[in-house]
Write an enzyme that holds these catalytic residues in place. Structure first.
Site, PDB file in Angstrom:
ATOM      1  CG  ASP A 262      13.784  24.543   4.059  1.00  0.00           C
ATOM      2  OD1 ASP A 262      14.775  25.076   3.530  1.00  0.00           O
ATOM      3  OD2 ASP A 262      13.082  23.684   3.486  1.00  0.00           O
ATOM      4  CB  VAL A 263      10.450  27.862   1.391  1.00  0.00           C
ATOM      5  CG1 VAL A 263       9.313  27.767   0.383  1.00  0.00           C
ATOM      6  CG2 VAL A 263      10.582  29.290   1.901  1.00  0.00           C
TER       7      VAL A 263
END
Length: 307
Positions: A262-263
């Site tokens: 996840d960014v």
């Protein structure tokens, strides 16, 4: 004697909460976007239409004097049956993850460089769930490779185009589109909302699986392990590891679900470390080595550092 999970009130129900719970911290999370279409927040209370079986109930949720939740039923013709009261109570317990003992998570966080201050800052925050599987999968697909603001815009367009609503004080309160409704669409029909052709196909194909009974929450919960549940989800076109783990943490409530790519998680870690670059996957694996089995909560708390 066991403490009751909820109590009847003349205007609704009182939902009892664990010690490690803060309504205000959860309210702050729910307030993070002014474009949220599935609820409204006014004067420190949450207003939401909740579907329980075939019934829809408009509720107001706020704190009560004992620190629990006062759930007031606002409009419902025909009264509220005992069964419906129970269904609403269990929906809210699931939504706020109230049956989770977070004491072990906070103990784990105390000795962790990334989590110690974060857990103190957001103490009482719960992983706010998405109890409906179709809604959870849709939100995961909608959010793929776009920023959060645009994801909320797409969700609003989708819900207002194909969902249903009830009116309260002249305002519509939305119920998420049913898989049956979306299963009957073509990708071309979703294009005007701003969806790519592929996202449209993913949403419709998932809707058909759920509408046909080929995918459901109970089936995933009976998978036997989180890895098997993840495998079942990632076998569906359009659901990769990130989306699968998002659903596993927000809907199926696996505390060890971990959307490691996840960014937002990477950006939070970067900010907390004061680094000029995001961590590599290997570095994140090392940093998270002691989080088990609380990877989902660690991720959720680290998200709150940024949004």
């Amino acid at each position: 004697m066991n403490t009751p999970l909820w109590t009847d009130l003349p205007d609704g129900i009182a939902v009892h909460v664990p010690v490690e719970f803060s309504f205000q911290e959860n309210l702050k999370y729910l307030s993070r976007s002014t474009n949220e279409c599935m609820l409204e927040i006014r004067d420190g209370k949450v207003y939401k239409a909740i579907q329980a079986g075939q019934e829809v109930v408009m509720v107001e949720i706020g704190p009560d004097k004992s620190g629990g939740l006062h759930v007031r039923f606002l409009e419902k013709s025909g009264g509220i049956s005992s069964q419906l009261r129970e269904d609403i109570a269990f929906y809210i317990r699931d939504w706020f993850d109230l049956d989770r003992d977070l004491a072990p998570f906070y103990e784990t966080a105390q000795s962790d460089a990334l989590l110690s201050q974060t857990a103190k800052s957001f103490y009482g925050l719960r992983i706010m769930g998405i109890p409906d599987l179709f809604e959870a999968v849709c939100w995961g697909i909608i959010g793929q490779q776009i920023n959060l603001a645009f994801a909320y815009t797409l969700k609003r367009r989708f819900v207002e185009a194909y969902g249903s609503s009830i009116l309260y004080e002249g305002e519509p309160y939305w119920i998420f589109p049913s898989p049956q409704r979306i299963a009957a669409l073509t990708a071309e029909e979703l294009k005007p909302l701003g969806f790519t052709a592929r996202k449209s196909e993913y949403l419709i194909e998932t809707a058909r699986l759920i509408a046909n009974g080929q995918l459901n929450k109970e089936q995933l919960l009976r998978a036997g392990s989180i890895k098997e549940a993840e495998r079942m989800l990632t076998s569906i076109r359009g659901i990769g590891p990130w989306t699968a783990n998002y659903v596993l943490m927000r809907c199926l409530r696996f505390p060890s679900a971990f959307p490691i790519d996840d960014v937002g998680l990477h950006n939070s870690v970067k900010a907390l470390l004061g680094s000029e670059r995001k961590p590599t996957r290997q570095e994140l694996l090392q940093l998270s080595a002691n989080w088990a089995p609380w990877e989902a909560y660690a991720t959720f708390y680290l998200w709150r550092v940024l949004y």
